[in-house]
Enzyme design. Structure first.
Site, PDB file in Angstrom:
ATOM      1  N   SER A  50       0.861  -1.264  -0.026  1.00 50.79           N
ATOM      2  CA  SER A  50       0.010  -0.251   0.008  1.00 50.79           C
ATOM      3  C   SER A  50       0.833   1.283   0.022  1.00 50.79           C
ATOM      4  O   SER A  50       1.656   1.435  -0.816  1.00 50.79           O
ATOM      5  CB  SER A  50      -1.027   0.009   1.138  1.00 50.79           C
ATOM      6  OG  SER A  50      -1.969   1.062   1.331  1.00 50.79           O
ATOM      7  N   HIS A  76      -7.621  -5.806  -1.089  1.00 50.10           N
ATOM      8  CA  HIS A  76      -6.287  -4.907  -0.849  1.00 50.10           C
ATOM      9  C   HIS A  76      -5.485  -5.583   0.210  1.00 50.10           C
ATOM     10  O   HIS A  76      -4.494  -6.170   0.493  1.00 50.10           O
ATOM     11  CB  HIS A  76      -6.595  -3.568  -0.488  1.00 50.10           C
ATOM     12  CG  HIS A  76      -5.421  -2.730  -0.313  1.00 50.10           C
ATOM     13  ND1 HIS A  76      -4.411  -2.597  -1.452  1.00 50.10           N
ATOM     14  CD2 HIS A  76      -5.094  -1.699   0.587  1.00 50.10           C
ATOM     15  CE1 HIS A  76      -3.678  -1.566  -0.983  1.00 50.10           C
ATOM     16  NE2 HIS A  76      -3.841  -1.319   0.127  1.00 50.10           N
ATOM     17  N   GLU A  79      -6.480  -6.227  -7.716  1.00 49.05           N
ATOM     18  CA  GLU A  79      -5.891  -5.090  -7.809  1.00 49.05           C
ATOM     19  C   GLU A  79      -4.461  -5.563  -8.696  1.00 49.05           C
ATOM     20  O   GLU A  79      -3.668  -4.522  -8.685  1.00 49.05           O
ATOM     21  CB  GLU A  79      -5.667  -4.237  -6.638  1.00 49.05           C
ATOM     22  CG  GLU A  79      -4.667  -5.140  -5.621  1.00 49.05           C
ATOM     23  CD  GLU A  79      -4.717  -4.127  -4.181  1.00 49.05           C
ATOM     24  OE1 GLU A  79      -5.508  -2.957  -4.138  1.00 49.05           O
ATOM     25  OE2 GLU A  79      -3.780  -4.505  -3.324  1.00 49.05           O
TER      26      GLU A  79
END
Length: 714
Positions: free
Chosen positions: A541, A652, A624
């Site tokens: 992230s 995520h 993703e």
């Protein structure tokens, strides 16, 4: 396509359909292990993957996961352990005496892992990969416990006898997941909260599928290939009569049982409050109300309505407020210290000018509640996994109520040292340096950076992906790096948009983080235990962005591992969808317009692929992985060392235990290969090492060796 088929398709959108429960009870493995003793040994990746947890998955602040009986003598809580072999979670609802002297008894087990939901930009209900906090609640007479349980893809309220004499049974019905609930004072009914609008929008999307979907702000390709519910989703409240088994809409008075009204006399600016006996009040409020973020002050109001204010720094960062039973003392749990990296407890005697500090610790205290004369928390330290503790708020003395990982004490861990410093922008920063067990002065080790938080038990960094203590057991030093807070100019922002814009002007935040990273590494190298020629870095992230910047703007690292990829020039805005692209433009990002490449040059791996020669491992969810395809293609086209793993049914934050262990082990093997020139010589790994040995810059075959056996415990 039939409406039923279209509805099934639409329900695969966030939140996704539930994954089937494992065919084998995930708890059986741990039941069998409890019968066999194990002596001291080195810690492994599996030990970390199978740790027992109470409450939130990470050490960040959350709702309390503890339910204390009305008489204060018993406490109920859910213990969750990942079982990678079954790819499921052993979930056990336990009850133990609050004095910690009795053996905890199981009163229910099973159920699907309940993934928390969160709002993101215009999407109000994205299903995460971390656990929803489950708070068991005792009936007013202390005989029954109500709790949330998910079975067959439905989250509902279940009820069980407090002594565990009868099986749990479901007591709420309806087509929507229950998000919260409360007992009515009579103990014969419940008030529950749901969001039917989420289902209604999903059904509308299913009907829309007949004619095709308009690509608009409801799309985020990284999450789904069809629209996602957007906008405000109203919460609806129902009243469940347990005796009759009926459900109706709750009245305003009944809703107040679950959502208490704000006390009279409480200022609108109050951020948090607690009401004590006799009408005493306490709250926090911003020192500079015009600013979006900034320091807070502590205010209390006595029975006569007179207020006292603590403006000093020692009163900033309050997270929880509790009154004593007699309403004469206020207790405050706060984040404090260097870089807000410590937790402290304050006591404010009514009538005193300011509070007094009772204790301060580097440990994380999570989900704290004060049901009686003690504060009950989940507590974890850098080398100590989470335990349920009770703390005397007047002395700070602690006692252990329950330890979900009693055998962890037999594992050999690396020593942890906290480093505190300021970066070039004057921002307080910290990191934790972990050295291998049995480290002796003069020994030097390859270093792996894990980020971007370093709080509580040092398990695997943000999203728990790179096993810190398992790396130390393999002979690595590990720098658990906590990214610094914003630079001073950002704190002057008055709106969220202004804050984001200031934070990204000239990449100021990335420069500040890099400065802290370089200072932390310098301190680690100065310890004499680090080989600066063998350093790797991992990130997830925001930590991915830190890795990108470091690989482009420094020559510190020889290998990298990413849990998500990447904040870059092409795939990043496309995968986020129209609303995300506009979100980025509003704060100053440039996408697909003149000047875009010049803007992205300091940050983009795509634009710097010719000169970045660090091997990169990417392990990311199927929701993703597209975000990093431009980076992967740019590196592959140039013959660079890069490998991408796509993990099925992962958002995520990743949630599946089998994936957790696979990510752990592959990360270990990646850093061992590039920084130690060792391999896991299990034949099942042959294909992996054929690929890696063929990569640009790989060690020569003559320089590679098999990983040695487990180290001896000193």
């Amino acid at each position: 396509m039939s409406l039923a088929a279209a509805l099934a398709l639409a329900q695969a959108v966030v939140p996704r359909a539930a994954t089937a429960m494992p065919p084998v009870d995930p708890c059986l493995k741990f039941d069998e292990e409890a019968q066999s003793a194990k002596g001291p040994r080195a810690i492994t990746a599996r030990d970390l993957a199978e740790l027992g947890d109470i409450g939130r998955s990470d050490p960040n602040e959350s709702a309390s996961p503890f339910g204390v009986s009305p008489d204060g003598r018993q406490i109920a809580f859910l213990v969750r352990r990942g079982n990678p072999d079954a790819n499921g979670y052993c979930q056990r609802l336990l009850v133990t005496d609050t004095d910690g002297k009795s053996t905890a008894r199981e009163i229910d087990r099973g159920g699907e892992f309940i993934r928390a939901t969160f709002s993101l930009r215009n999407f109000p209900a994205i299903r995460s990969g971390y656990a929803q906090v489950i708070t068991p609640r005792w009936s007013p007479d202390g005989t029954k416990i109500a709790f949330l349980k998910r079975m067959n893809g439905e989250t509902q309220v279940w009820l069980v006898d407090g002594e565990g004499q009868a099986p749990a049974r479901r007591v709420s019905v309806g087509p929507d997941d229950v998000e919260d609930f409360s007992w009515a004072p009579d103990g014969a009914s419940l008030v529950i909260a749901t969001r039917p609008d989420l289902r209604r929008q999903t059904e509308a999307i299913a009907r829309e599928a007949r004619g095709g979907f308009l690509f608009d702000e409801r799309f985020a390709p990284q999450f789904a290939d069809r629209p996602i519910p957007t906008g405000a989703l109203a919460i609806e409240y129902d009243y469940v009569d347990l005796a009759r088994g009926t459900t109706r809409a709750a009245t305003a008075a009944e809703i107040a049982m679950l959502v208490p009204e704000r006390p009279q006399g409480l200022p609108k600016a109050a951020r948090g409050f607690t009401r004590g006996p006799g009408g005493v009040l306490a709250w926090t409020e911003a020192k500079a109300p015009s600013r979006l973020i900034g320091p807070s002050r502590l205010v209390l109001s006595d029975r006569a309505g007179r207020t006292a204010v603590c403006e000093q720094r020692q009163c900033e960062g309050a997270m929880h407020l509790w009154w004593s039973r007699d309403g004469r003392r206020l207790y405050v749990l706060q984040k404090t210290g260097w870089g807000a990296g410590r937790t402290a407890l304050l006591r404010w005697q009514l009538g005193a000018a300011a509070p007094r500090r009772i204790f301060v610790t580097d440990d994380a205290l999570i989900g704290c509640a004060m049901p009686g004369s003690e504060i009950v928390c989940a507590r974890e330290g850098a080398a100590q996994p989470r335990r349920l503790v009770a703390i005397d708020p007047d002395t700070g003395r602690q006692r252990i109520v329950f330890d979900p990982n009693p055998r962890f004490a037999a594992l050999a861990l690396g020593r942890v040292q906290r480093l505190r410093f300021r970066n070039a922008f004057g921002v307080e920063s910290y990191a934790d340096l972990v050295l291998p067990p049995g480290h002796r002065s003069g020994e030097k080790y390859p270093l792996v950076v894990v980020q971007y938080t370093s709080d509580g038990f040092l398990r695997g960094g943000t999203d728990d992906e790179v096993p810190i203590q398992a790396l130390a057991a393999k002979g690595f030093a590990v720098l658990s790096f906590a990214r610094p807070d914003f630079v001073a100019s950002v704190f002057a922002a008055k709106t969220e948009l202004e804050l984001r814009t200031r934070n990204r002007a000239d990449w100021i935040d990335r420069r500040s983080v890099q400065s802290s990273l370089e200072v932390a590494i310098g301190m680690a190298v100065a310890s004499g235990a680090i080989d600066p020629a063998r350093m790797g870095i991992s990130g997830f992230s925001d930590g991915t962005s830190t890795v990108q910047w470091a690989l482009i703007n420094s020559a510190l690292f020889k290998a990298a591992s990413l849990g998500a990829c990447c904040e870059d020039i092409y795939s990043y805005p496309l995968s986020g969808g129209p609303a995300f692209e506009q979100f980025g433009r509003d704060m100053g990002y440039r996408f697909f317009e003149p000047g875009t490449e010049a803007y992205w040059k300091p940050m983009s791996l795509v634009l710097n692929a010719d000169r970045v020669d660090v091997p990169i491992l990417i392990q990311t969810g199927d929701s993703e992985y597209e975000i990093g395809l431009d980076v992967v293609e740019a590196f592959r086209r140039r013959g660079k060392a890069i490998e991408l793993y796509v993990l099925d049914d992962e958002p995520h934050f990743k949630w599946q235990p089998a994936h957790r262990l696979a990510i752990y082990e592959r990360s270990l093997e990646w850093f061992q290969f590039w920084l130690m020139h060792t391999m896991n010589c299990d034949p099942a790994k042959d294909a992996q090492y054929v690929r890696w040995k063929a990569m640009k810059g790989a060690p020569l075959p003559a320089d590679l060796s098999c990983e040695p056996g487990p180290p001896t415990v000193p």
